[in-house]
Enzyme design. Structure first.
Site, short mmCIF file in Angstrom:
data_model
loop_
_atom_site.label_atom_id
_atom_site.label_comp_id
_atom_site.label_asym_id
_atom_site.label_seq_id
_atom_site.Cartn_x
_atom_site.Cartn_y
_atom_site.Cartn_z
N GLU A 74 39.72 90.04 76.08
CA GLU A 74 38.44 89.63 75.48
C GLU A 74 37.86 88.43 76.23
OE1 GLU A 74 37.12 86.44 72.68
OE2 GLU A 74 38.68 87.56 71.61
N GLU A 111 42.29 82.01 82.06
CA GLU A 111 42.14 82.32 80.64
C GLU A 111 43.46 82.70 79.98
OE1 GLU A 111 39.26 81.99 78.88
OE2 GLU A 111 38.40 81.15 80.71
#
Length: 1004
Positions: free
Chosen positions: A87, A160
């Site tokens: 995501e 991330e």
């Protein structure tokens, strides 16, 4: 004439005849079916993409706040957090938008009032909302390309997801070169997993749905995820054949379909991941006990969390699922409910467990009854006690008044016109849609209500559901016990895992030095990549323009009336037959010892009952006759002088027009009639305090940056100091201190002060009111209000004028709390709302957030979030960081941000983007009951707002630099800054910091 025209336009948006017939083709889609839902004023259309099979749900409604979402079924294969990391990484650049982080780069290029992405347990979705048609097209293009064609670079995965690197690659000292695990999601989940409530729910979910792994990611497992696994998961799951697209609002469906089809045509149909996981099979009692963190602010003896759960039927049976949700409300909602009285009021626990209630978001419903703040000896008693209460409730049956009250709440929720109706609709339909529940069934409100009433007419319906599902021993009892070493164990495990990884790297590289060089090189390469963000050309990204923002906005029309001494602000608007009421009783010279107890007073009057009515009867009346009433603390600075502040008690209520007199009567009963002298008053107040104190460490962590900001601000203005006493860390300390008093303490001193507050809450001070309603109800509401105020014997207040309070002078404050990450704030005083310098400060906060702080604090520093804010009414400018592993670095960035802004050569485009960002908030849609409230609550007139609007549009680069110099650079140089951080106390928290221990007074 105009009204009829508007009604015609509304009808046109939802008129079934204007849409294709089922079976007809439309821009690569086939309409499967359509349904008009008059009770929700909408028409739903279900389409399927011919080439890929993508599901599409469009809800046409006369609402200018249009919503889009694309979602994918993402059953996690393990606990590495692959859906969550995906995501994040999909939003780091795509084929059409090959720049770093187009999602965050779009934030200042859109007028959207909502943009985000979410990872649920078994699906991931990407929603936005905007009122601007071009903006909708722009954002849809970015969202579709990001999800379907992301670049998924290795550097995005390491930034991330996770990596090993030096703690601070830019520093030279040895401590900063220490190798640590890093990554935005890794740090986010370390923060989440130190929240005992979240941990309890996740571990419960692991056991009730053993086939659904932790989609967010367990930090201990995140470091097992490889870049190749991420790429493979995207290819298999982020495909149109596995997608569900949702659009809502008044924009033409045809435009949406054309744009979506263009993107989907590049794909061939595949077999999507449609697997819907079932919960565990329970053929008898099952018990699980795990360990979790200890809460240092709560009684050591009451640290257990435990619950009993049953598996319900298939949630595709919408009627039964609705009925079970209502049954859960009747059994658990409110102080008069049987389970509350039998469990919490009886002293078995402090509050409901995080999983308590009926959960219908999966294929099978789960019904859980559980408590937090439980003593070890009471854990084994819970199930038997619950069964006994359920048997009693089943034998007694359910009062029709209570059922009617719940249905009345439902009716009002349909009538209440919210600004975010579309997003609420998405959130209600989406989880069930991904788990096989037909969204058309979920939308059919009247069918469901009629079906429920037909079942009720047959008799014993709800009692039968208790028999069917709950009066058996096919249960999961899930308990979390406190561990004093939980945090230390996590740190130790992380160190061992890190050591194992480093040893493997040494073996692969051939030497320790080569391995270290590899990690340092990877970190430097990532820094180079991250620094491109400041120089890359963003020309490929679409944008709206400041020239499209109207220079003036239609003013909200309100009028003032003084009826027999009662000040009323009227706002006449179409409200669907509802009346919204607010009143503020301004109190001068309120003593500190009373102010800090106002939150406990407002909780108490919703708990204790009156001499004539117990709380159960009052709750029934509130549900049956109103959409809710509330009492709270209110304080506001003056728009013309941010150092000045007024405070008082605020009352709110909502009801159908014909129930307004009853609503006023209820408010009067609650405020003036609450019986603080009843024999059980002290016990009930103690239970309120214990419920507030229970889990407070987790509550702070969920918005830790706000608590840090509030603490920093409290040393700067009267208004901020007042807020800190009532809703900040000072209030937390008061509540935990009171909750820790021995059981023998009758709280006489507290109750005496609560009675003093009661005596002045409604009848002392200076009362003013505001009513929003339809024109046809003004006369009746005016008469009801006169009657209400006339019944109050209002006396002048005789509060002594306290000596002026000096604001705290501590420039750096640290709160030691057991978190694995930090939360921080730095704040400075600025200027009043009406000052022309306020607009450049607001623009500056956007420039710093989007052009500097996001990059430095999140991308490079590894924090989950960080930015700047300017609050015009409060006269405050500040910085914050959230779930931050690197607080020293962050504080340095905050302190130097003003000089960075002064030195920066801002471009016209930079200024344009900052103005667009500001107008996202300025022009965000408002619910009808919020219109005119800035004026009523804080004295901000429409003229002030219009002036501010023009100032925003006219801000220049020079004004921004001047504001940065005067308020940030010079302000810090003069010692006006205030800093607060929350987290684990380490060596860097030296003698310059004022340490504020959060220990409970009197606790061992």
């Amino acid at each position: 004439m105009l009204r009829n025209a508007a009604a015609g336009a509304r009808k046109a948006v939802t008129e079934l005849s204007q849409f294709p017939k089922p079976g007809e083709k439309l821009h690569g889609f086939t309409l499967v079916r359509s349904k008009h839902v008059p009770e929700l004023e909408l028409t739903a259309l279900h389409l399927q993409h011919d080439k890929t099979g993508a599901d599409y749900l469009h809800i046409a409604r006369d609402d200018s706040n249009n919503v889009f979402s694309i979602g994918f079924k993402t059953n996690p294969p393990d606990d590495t957090g692959i859906p969550h990391i995906l995501e994040h990484t999909t939003l780091c650049g795509s084929e059409k938008y090959p720049i770093r982080d187009p999602f965050f780069k779009m934030l200042p290029r859109t007028l959207s009032n909502f943009m985000n992405a979410f990872t649920a347990s078994d699906h991931t979705f990407y929603p936005f909302a905007t009122t601007n048609a071009q903006d909708f097209k722009n954002l849809m293009s970015v969202y579709l390309d990001s999800t379907l064609h992301p670049l998924l670079k290795k550097s995005d995965f390491t930034q991330e997801g996770w990596r090993i690197g030096p703690e601070n690659p830019l520093a030279e000292d040895e401590a900063s070169k220490k190798l640590v695990f890093k990554g935005v999601v890794y740090n986010e989940m370390k923060g989440q997993m130190s929240d005992a409530g979240y941990l309890y729910y996740i571990r419960f979910h692991d056991h009730i749905f053993p086939d659904i792994n932790n989609s967010g990611g367990d930090p201990q497992k995140i470091t097992d995820l490889t870049y190749e696994q991420l790429q493979k998961f995207h290819a298999e799951h982020y495909h149109p054949s596995n997608a569900k697209v949702f659009t809502y609002g008044d924009m033409p469906l045809i435009d949406h379909l054309k744009q979506v089809d263009t993107q989907l045509q590049a794909f061939e149909k595949i077999q999507g991941d449609k697997q819907v996981h079932e919960p565990v099979t329970l053929n008898g009692p099952k018990e699980v006990t795990l360990y979790g963190p200890l809460d240092p602010l709560v009684d050591q003896d009451r640290q257990y969390k435990t619950s009993v759960s049953w598996i319900m039927g298939d949630t595709t049976d919408v009627l039964e699922s609705f009925s079970l949700a209502l049954l859960s409300t009747l059994l658990m909602d409110g102080y008069g409910s049987p389970l509350y009285r039998g469990l919490i009021e009886a002293g078995m626990g402090a509050d409901w467990s995080p999983n308590a209630g009926y959960d219908s978001s999966a294929k099978k419903g789960i019904f859980s009854i559980g408590l937090t703040g439980v003593q070890e000896g009471d854990v084994p008693k819970l199930k038997e006690k619950v069964q006994q209460i359920l048997r009693d409730a089943r034998n007694k049956g359910f009062d029709k008044t209570k059922i009617d009250g719940s249905l009345h709440q439902l009716e009002l929720s349909l009538k209440h016109k919210t600004a975010n109706f579309g997003f609420s609709m998405l959130n209600r339909l989406k989880p069930k849609w991904f788990n096989g529940v037909d969204p058309f069934d979920s939308l059919a409100w009247n069918d469901t209500i009629n079906g429920f009433q037909a079942k009720m007419a047959e008799g014993n319906y709800l009692e039968g559901l208790i028999d069917k599902y709950l009066l058996n021993d096919n249960t999961l009892t899930f308990t979390m016990a406190p561990s004093t070493t939980y945090g230390e164990d996590l740190v130790k495990e992380e160190q061992e895992r890190l050591s194992t990884r480093i040893q493997a790297a040494i073996k692969e590289a051939g030497s320790e030095e080569k391995a270290r060089k590899h990690f340092e090189k990877q970190e430097q390469e990532l820094l180079v990549e991250q620094n491109k963000t400041n120089t890359e050309d963003l020309g490929c990204l679409p944008t709206v323009h400041v020239k499209d923002i109207p220079r003036s906005k239609e003013a909200v029309v309100v009028r003032d009336e003084n009826a027999n001494g009662t000040k009323i602000q009227w706002h006449e608007a179409p409200t669907n037959g509802l009346t919204y009421f607010r009143a503020i009783n301004t109190l001068e010279n309120l003593p500190d010892e009373l102010r800090e107890l106002v939150p406990l007073f407002t909780d108490s009057i919703m708990r204790l009952g009156t001499k004539d009515l117990n709380m159960e009867q009052l709750e029934d009346l509130i549900k049956l006759k109103t959409g809710g009433v509330s009492v709270g603390y209110h304080c506001t600075p003056s728009p013309t002088d941010f150092h000045a502040a007024s405070e008082g008690i605020i009352f709110t209520g909502m009801a159908l027009d014909h129930n307004v007199p009853v609503m006023f009567d209820i408010i009067q009963k609650l405020v003036l009639g609450t019986d603080f002298d009843s024999p059980e008053a002290a016990l009930r107040i103690r239970q309120l305090l214990q419920a507030s104190a229970d889990g407070v460490v987790n509550d702070i962590a969920s918005t830790g940056h706000r608590f840090a900001m509030g603490s920093a601000e409290s040393g700067l203005t009267r208004s901020a100091w007042l807020r800190q006493q009532v809703s900040g860390l000072s209030q937390v300390q008061l509540v935990t201190s009171l909750a820790s008093r021995p059981e023998t303490d009758k709280l006489e001193d507290v109750i005496s002060k609560l009675k003093q507050i009661q005596n002045l809450a409604l009848v002392g001070g200076n009362l003013r009111t505001a009513i929003t309603c339809g024109s046809e109800s003004v006369a009746a509401n005016g008469a009801s209000l006169q009657n209400f105020v006339g019944n109050l014997s209002r006396d002048p207040l005789n509060l002594k004028n306290p000596s002026p309070r000096q604001l705290p002078k501590d420039s750096k404050t640290f709160y030691p709390l057991p978190y694995q990450v930090y939360y921080g704030g730095l704040s400075l005083p600025t200027t009043s709302y009406t000052s022309a310098e306020g607009a450049p400060l607001q623009i500056l906060s956007q420039l710093l957030t989007h052009k500097h702080l996001h990059h430095e604090i999140r991308e490079k520093g590894g924090a989950y979030g960080g930015g700047a804010y300017s609050r015009a009414l409060d006269g405050l400018f500040g910085f914050y960081s959230y779930r931050d592993p690197n607080p020293q670095n962050t504080l340095s960035i905050m302190r130097n941000a003003g000089q960075w802004a002064v030195d920066k050569k801002w471009s016209d485009r930079d200024l344009e983007e900052a103005k667009i960002s500001v107008f996202q908030g300025v022009d965000a849609p408002k619910s009808v009951n919020q219109e005119g409230m800035g004026r009523f609550l804080s004295g901000i007139t429409e003229e002030m707002k219009q002036k501010k609007r023009e100032q925003f549009l006219d801000v220049t680069k020079d004004q921004v630099r001047e504001a940065a110099q005067r308020y940030l650079v010079d302000g810090l140089a003069k010692g006006e800054g205030r800093v607060a951080f929350l987290g684990e106390k380490q060596a860097w928290v030296d003698g310059e910091w004022q340490i504020r221990e959060m220990d409970v007074k009197g606790a061992e």
